[in-house]
Design a protein around this motif. Structure first.
Motif, PDB file in Angstrom:
ATOM      1  N   SER A 101     104.550  72.822 -26.305  1.00  0.00           N
ATOM      2  CA  SER A 101     104.606  71.683 -25.599  1.00  0.00           C
ATOM      3  C   SER A 101     103.337  70.734 -26.224  1.00  0.00           C
ATOM      4  N   ASP A 102     103.488  69.555 -26.628  1.00  0.00           N
ATOM      5  CA  ASP A 102     102.490  68.659 -26.806  1.00  0.00           C
ATOM      6  C   ASP A 102     101.670  68.124 -25.698  1.00  0.00           C
ATOM      7  N   LYS A 103     102.160  68.570 -24.511  1.00  0.00           N
ATOM      8  CA  LYS A 103     101.190  68.312 -23.172  1.00  0.00           C
ATOM      9  C   LYS A 103     100.461  69.379 -22.725  1.00  0.00           C
ATOM     10  N   ILE A 104     100.284  70.571 -23.647  1.00  0.00           N
ATOM     11  CA  ILE A 104      99.435  71.560 -23.126  1.00  0.00           C
ATOM     12  C   ILE A 104      98.257  71.121 -23.816  1.00  0.00           C
ATOM     13  N   GLU A 105      96.934  71.136 -23.096  1.00  0.00           N
ATOM     14  CA  GLU A 105      95.852  70.863 -23.382  1.00  0.00           C
ATOM     15  C   GLU A 105      94.696  72.054 -23.350  1.00  0.00           C
ATOM     16  N   PHE A 106      93.570  71.709 -23.640  1.00  0.00           N
ATOM     17  CA  PHE A 106      92.814  72.683 -23.625  1.00  0.00           C
ATOM     18  C   PHE A 106      91.187  72.281 -22.915  1.00  0.00           C
ATOM     19  N   ASN A 107      90.860  72.948 -21.983  1.00  0.00           N
ATOM     20  CA  ASN A 107      89.633  72.781 -21.296  1.00  0.00           C
ATOM     21  C   ASN A 107      88.206  72.978 -21.977  1.00  0.00           C
ATOM     22  N   GLY A 108      87.427  72.020 -21.761  1.00  0.00           N
ATOM     23  CA  GLY A 108      86.010  72.092 -22.313  1.00  0.00           C
ATOM     24  C   GLY A 108      86.315  71.900 -23.886  1.00  0.00           C
ATOM     25  N   LEU A 109      85.466  72.648 -24.660  1.00  0.00           N
ATOM     26  CA  LEU A 109      85.534  72.470 -26.280  1.00  0.00           C
ATOM     27  C   LEU A 109      86.250  73.826 -26.728  1.00  0.00           C
ATOM     28  N   SER A 110      87.091  74.371 -26.120  1.00  0.00           N
ATOM     29  CA  SER A 110      87.486  75.514 -26.561  1.00  0.00           C
ATOM     30  C   SER A 110      88.262  75.785 -27.585  1.00  0.00           C
ATOM     31  N   SER A 111      89.085  74.256 -27.896  1.00  0.00           N
ATOM     32  CA  SER A 111      89.869  74.601 -29.014  1.00  0.00           C
ATOM     33  C   SER A 111      89.013  74.001 -30.327  1.00  0.00           C
ATOM     34  N   ASN A 112      87.904  73.563 -30.276  1.00  0.00           N
ATOM     35  CA  ASN A 112      87.203  73.242 -31.303  1.00  0.00           C
ATOM     36  C   ASN A 112      86.373  74.512 -31.899  1.00  0.00           C
ATOM     37  N   LEU A 113      86.511  75.191 -32.973  1.00  0.00           N
ATOM     38  CA  LEU A 113      86.036  76.428 -33.312  1.00  0.00           C
ATOM     39  C   LEU A 113      84.652  76.258 -33.780  1.00  0.00           C
ATOM     40  N   ASP A 114      84.117  74.858 -34.082  1.00  0.00           N
ATOM     41  CA  ASP A 114      82.683  74.515 -34.322  1.00  0.00           C
ATOM     42  C   ASP A 114      81.916  74.541 -33.042  1.00  0.00           C
ATOM     43  N   LYS A 115      82.520  74.274 -31.936  1.00  0.00           N
ATOM     44  CA  LYS A 115      81.670  74.015 -30.794  1.00  0.00           C
ATOM     45  C   LYS A 115      81.814  74.942 -29.746  1.00  0.00           C
ATOM     46  N   SER A 116      82.890  75.955 -29.939  1.00  0.00           N
ATOM     47  CA  SER A 116      82.985  76.915 -29.035  1.00  0.00           C
ATOM     48  C   SER A 116      83.168  78.310 -29.592  1.00  0.00           C
ATOM     49  N   SER A 117      83.018  79.256 -28.740  1.00  0.00           N
ATOM     50  CA  SER A 117      82.857  80.502 -29.031  1.00  0.00           C
ATOM     51  C   SER A 117      84.631  81.074 -29.862  1.00  0.00           C
ATOM     52  N   TYR A 118      84.503  81.823 -30.825  1.00  0.00           N
ATOM     53  CA  TYR A 118      86.004  82.037 -31.473  1.00  0.00           C
ATOM     54  C   TYR A 118      86.586  83.163 -30.348  1.00  0.00           C
TER      55      TYR A 118
END
Length: 377
Positions: A280-297
């Motif tokens: 679903s394109d309505k699924i979102e991600f909290n914080g910066l968790s989907s950004n690999l440069d700014k969150s833990s892998y």
């Protein structure tokens, strides 16, 4: 059906090499490190060798490492020392810290009458550096800044270099809860002069119930436990020899395989994100968790477009272990204080799940999890 474990931010599977080393230690190295006979000296030598090896990973001296029962004790030891021993009258932290920090700060505020200020964070959980500088410049009281390196729920990576520079500018002490970072990211304390950090072995495939606190050289340590002179007087209690050796082994393995594990887990996390978006394109991600440069892998915090109070339970019944917030709140109905702080009411009412990965996580496990989520949603 094989169970699938996607709650590695809570704890990790112990590495087989660590188990083997600890078993050998239990069988052969059972002396008390405080004893002066050969059995005690053997145990003491093993503990001090482990301390030296751990210190090398952070470019510090062995005397700056104090072994504890884990990250929570280490945070408590540091924060209590800052106030009771180092003259700190004021602590600046955020409302999205681990409760080991938040609850300790609240206790010190009540019991020691310290000032407690909270730096602002935005809707993604980013610390507002301008507000932090404003807080630092507002008082001449001896101040400690306590901000975690990687948030345990949303995975955001703190700009520790920027925080360290601000603390140096305003002559403040800097403590960072580094539990989610150690074993997954390199930390050179000569390059980034953080005054205090903490570790918990079970976050990087070591045993539970053991960790350490780093105190920058020159800070005396007032113990919280009394009754012996272990850890150079910093922590009374017979050393947990086998677990200390297991922690050193786990950290050594993690640091030696760091780039390999990071590359593998980054690709796995990206794959999981893409598969979730295909649901679903309505699924979102909290914080910066989907950004690999700014969150833990290792962490991905997913917000689904609906409220499904039974989602975690249903995943568990399907053999898939995840978390709805920090591990310390798993199974409670209090919800996540981190998400409550950064999400608006509409998004806070939706179901959020923290998925967290390790080197033992497989692509097949991700595929099974996606298929189950499609079924449940």
């Amino acid at each position: 059906m094989k169970a699938i474990y996607l709650d590695n931010a809570a704890t990790t599977q112990i590495d087989e090499e660590v188990v083997s080393l600890m078993l050998t230690s239990m069988q052969e190295n059972y002396g008390n490190p405080s004893s002066t006979h050969q059995f005690g000296r053997k145990a003491k030598t093993a503990v001090e060798t482990a301390r030296k090896n751990i210190a090398k990973h952070f470019n510090v001296s062995a005397s700056e490492i104090v072994f504890t029962a884990g990250g929570t004790e280490a945070d408590n030891l540091i924060l209590n020392n800052a106030v009771l021993n180092l003259g700190v009258k004021r602590i600046i932290t955020s409302k999205i810290e681990h409760h080991a920090v938040l609850h300790t700060c609240e206790f010190l505020q009540k019991s020691q009458n310290i000032s407690l200020d909270f730096v602002k964070v935005d809707e993604f959980g980013n610390v507002n550096l301008d507000h932090l500088e404003e807080l630092l410049s507002a008082s001449d009281d001896k101040t400690l800044v306590s901000l975690m390196h990687i948030n345990n729920e949303i995975g955001n990576i703190l700009n520790v270099d920027a925080i360290s520079a601000l603390c140096k500018k305003y002559d403040a002490l800097f403590h960072s809860d580094t539990v989610q970072a150690i074993g997954h990211f390199k930390i050179d304390l000569k390059e980034t002069p953080i005054d205090f950090i903490v570790a918990s072995a079970h976050k990087f495939h070591g045993p539970k119930g053991v960790g350490f606190a780093y105190f920058k050289k020159g800070f005396g340590i007032l113990p919280m436990f009394f009754g012996g002179d272990q850890e150079r007087g910093a922590r009374s209690s017979t050393e947990n020899v086998h677990s200390i050796l297991g922690m050193e082994k786990a950290l050594s393995i993690a640091m030696n395989q760091l780039e390999k594990d990071r590359n593998y887990l980054e690709s796995l996390k990206l794959y999981f994100i893409a598969e979730l978006k295909s649901i679903s394109d309505k699924i979102e991600f909290n914080g910066l968790s989907s950004n690999l440069d700014k969150s833990s892998y290792t962490i991905l915090n997913v917000r689904f477009p609906v409220m499904n109070a039974m989602l975690l339970f249903s995943l568990d019944m399907a053999g898939i272990a995840v978390s709805g917030g920090s591990a310390c709140q798993s199974g409670s109905n209090k919800g996540s204080h981190v998400l409550a702080e950064i999400l608006n009411d509409t998004n806070a009412d939706k179901t959020s799940v923290r998925f967290s990965f390790s080197k033992f996580t497989t692509k097949k496990e991700i595929d099974i999890t996606i298929a189950k989520l499609i079924e449940l949603l």
